[in-house]
Design an enzyme around this catalytic site. Structure first.
Site, PDB file in Angstrom:
ATOM      1  N   HIS A 101       0.835  -1.198   0.000  1.00 30.66           N
ATOM      2  CA  HIS A 101       0.000   0.000   0.000  1.00 30.66           C
ATOM      3  C   HIS A 101       0.874   1.253   0.000  1.00 30.66           C
ATOM      4  O   HIS A 101       1.928   1.293   0.650  1.00 30.66           O
ATOM      5  CB  HIS A 101      -0.946  -0.003   1.200  1.00 30.66           C
ATOM      6  CG  HIS A 101      -2.179  -0.831   0.967  1.00 30.66           C
ATOM      7  ND1 HIS A 101      -2.887  -1.432   1.985  1.00 30.66           N
ATOM      8  CD2 HIS A 101      -2.829  -1.170  -0.192  1.00 30.66           C
ATOM      9  CE1 HIS A 101      -3.931  -2.086   1.477  1.00 30.66           C
ATOM     10  NE2 HIS A 101      -3.910  -1.947   0.173  1.00 30.66           N
TER      11      HIS A 101
ATOM     12  N   HIS B  85       0.096   3.947  13.516  1.00 30.47           N
ATOM     13  CA  HIS B  85      -0.693   3.929  12.288  1.00 30.47           C
ATOM     14  C   HIS B  85      -2.125   4.424  12.538  1.00 30.47           C
ATOM     15  O   HIS B  85      -3.096   3.723  12.318  1.00 30.47           O
ATOM     16  CB  HIS B  85      -0.703   2.503  11.718  1.00 30.47           C
ATOM     17  CG  HIS B  85      -1.119   2.403  10.280  1.00 30.47           C
ATOM     18  ND1 HIS B  85      -2.406   2.070   9.903  1.00 30.47           N
ATOM     19  CD2 HIS B  85      -0.426   2.564   9.129  1.00 30.47           C
ATOM     20  CE1 HIS B  85      -2.495   2.023   8.585  1.00 30.47           C
ATOM     21  NE2 HIS B  85      -1.292   2.316   8.088  1.00 30.47           N
TER      22      HIS B  85
ATOM     23  N   ASP C 275       0.975   4.223   1.321  1.00 26.00           N
ATOM     24  CA  ASP C 275       1.439   4.957   2.499  1.00 26.00           C
ATOM     25  C   ASP C 275       2.583   4.243   3.211  1.00 26.00           C
ATOM     26  O   ASP C 275       3.122   4.764   4.193  1.00 26.00           O
ATOM     27  CB  ASP C 275       0.285   5.224   3.472  1.00 26.00           C
ATOM     28  CG  ASP C 275      -0.421   3.955   3.934  1.00 26.00           C
ATOM     29  OD1 ASP C 275      -0.478   2.996   3.149  1.00 26.00           O
ATOM     30  OD2 ASP C 275      -0.930   3.928   5.072  1.00 26.00           O
ATOM     31  N   HIS C 276       2.974   3.068   2.701  1.00 31.17           N
ATOM     32  CA  HIS C 276       4.100   2.333   3.274  1.00 31.17           C
ATOM     33  C   HIS C 276       5.307   2.265   2.335  1.00 31.17           C
ATOM     34  O   HIS C 276       6.371   1.824   2.754  1.00 31.17           O
ATOM     35  CB  HIS C 276       3.664   0.914   3.647  1.00 31.17           C
ATOM     36  CG  HIS C 276       2.646   0.870   4.744  1.00 31.17           C
ATOM     37  ND1 HIS C 276       2.945   0.528   6.042  1.00 31.17           N
ATOM     38  CD2 HIS C 276       1.315   1.162   4.731  1.00 31.17           C
ATOM     39  CE1 HIS C 276       1.844   0.586   6.781  1.00 31.17           C
ATOM     40  NE2 HIS C 276       0.843   0.972   6.001  1.00 31.17           N
TER      41      HIS C 276
END
Length: 361
Positions: free
Chosen positions: A102, A316, A104-105
């Site tokens: 994903h 997170h 955002d990682h």
């Protein structure tokens, strides 16, 4: 001096003062680092999905007693966060572990790799661990941007999504790292970092009473720290337990990617010193959280209690979280877990306390 020149000088001085003030305002409020304890985590990004004014997206750096720094995930602007950080150093990062694909990682990874491998602070060799599709994505990004990375400096270790249980991906003199698939909406991994046992301390006073003076013979004793009986070069046999403290058990740290069910990693996470667990949505949205492959603070607390972890670090957070909501979630989590609970924050440092060694009998 003409009046117009005096005015220019005054203006320039004023502009400098304003510039310094603006620069200070733009710098994040970064706490001073506490004394190093051998296994410290610096959080570079603790937000889920997108950054906020206070939180960047996912990334953390693990500082080890060997001087190495290992990064876990590299969301957008991770490189900028490192530049602001007092503890993380570009030149010391030699392993990067990606939990899943994903954005955002991973969106900060291509630029970070460029700086690490071909920039001013280039490293000798960089090991990258992650889903097999990560390799294709990195190569495509690098090719389309016409960037050239030295191939011999980047070593990619693909993780097979078809593998069910945990498996070792790092095993050196000091640490072992296990990877294990955990449940999310796409293939995702959790990592367990285990510090190996360290030598016990020699009781010099007791050895002196036995007629053994400090010197090269101490090295013989230390080299046999993992044996019950120590045999010296002159044939003398010593009971290790009577002259050395017990070897110190290494620490265990669990770092999870996004998940609504990490039970697959439970077996190798038991009795962890600390677990970093996502907490994306509030308990009031628990049903939606599971649908989206995420956890609440309560879900994280229940798992931390199940594995008997000493500390739980919640991470997170959805941008919808405010400070009041986080405090409420912390209260809810404490009902299910009696250990130490910490809310991660950008540039915050969590120290995994060393285990105590037993004294000489």
């Amino acid at each position: 001096m003409p009046n117009w020149l005096k005015s220019c000088i005054k203006l320039t001085t004023k502009e400098k003062r304003v510039s310094k003030k603006c620069t200070r305002h733009l710098q994040p409020d970064i706490p001073r680092a506490p004394p190093f304890k051998g296994m410290d985590i610096t959080f570079l990004g603790t937000s889920s999905g997108s950054p906020t004014h206070k939180r960047n997206v996912s990334s953390l750096v693990l500082h080890l007693v060997t001087g190495e720094q290992w990064m876990f995930d590299a969301g957008e602007a991770t490189q900028v966060q490192i530049r602001h950080c007092r503890t993380a150093s570009m030149g010391r990062i030699n392993r990067i572990f990606i939990t899943h694909m994903h954005g955002d990682h991973i969106w900060g990874l291509p630029g970070l790799l460029s700086s690490l491998l071909i920039g001013i602070e280039e490293c000798n060799q960089l090991h990258l661990y992650g889903p097999s599709s990560l390799d294709e994505w990195i190569k495509s990004t690098i090719r389309m941007s016409r960037t050239i990375l030295p191939r011999n400096k980047l070593v990619f270790h693909p993780l097979d999504a078809r593998q069910k249980g945990h498996f070792v991906i790092v095993d050196d003199d000091n640490y072992t790292v296990h990877a294990c698939p955990i449940k999310h909406t796409i293939p995702c991994w959790g990592y367990v970092v285990e510090e190996k046992k360290t030598k016990g301390n020699i009781d010099a006073a007791k050895l002196t009473l036995m007629g053994i003076a400090p010197g090269p013979i101490y090295k013989q004793i230390k080299d046999q720290w993992d044996q019950d009986l120590i045999v010296l070069s002159d044939g003398i046999v010593l009971d290790r337990k009577s002259i050395m403290s017990e070897p110190k058990e290494g620490r265990k740290l669990v770092i999870l990617g996004d998940t609504c069910d990490p039970s697959n990693i439970q077996e190798i996470s038991m009795d962890a010193n600390a677990i970093v667990h996502e907490c994306t949505l509030p308990e009031s949205m628990a049903h939606l959280s599971r649908q989206r492959g995420h956890s609440t603070a309560t879900m994280a607390a229940k798992f931390a209690s199940k594995i008997r972890a000493k500390s739980l670090v919640l991470n997170h957070f959805s941008p919808r979280f405010c400070d009041d909501t986080l405090r409420k979630e912390l209260d809810l989590a404490s009902r299910h877990y009696k250990g130490n609970i910490i809310l991660a924050s950008d540039f915050g440092i969590f120290q995994v306390a060393p285990n105590k060694s037993k004294s000489v009998g």
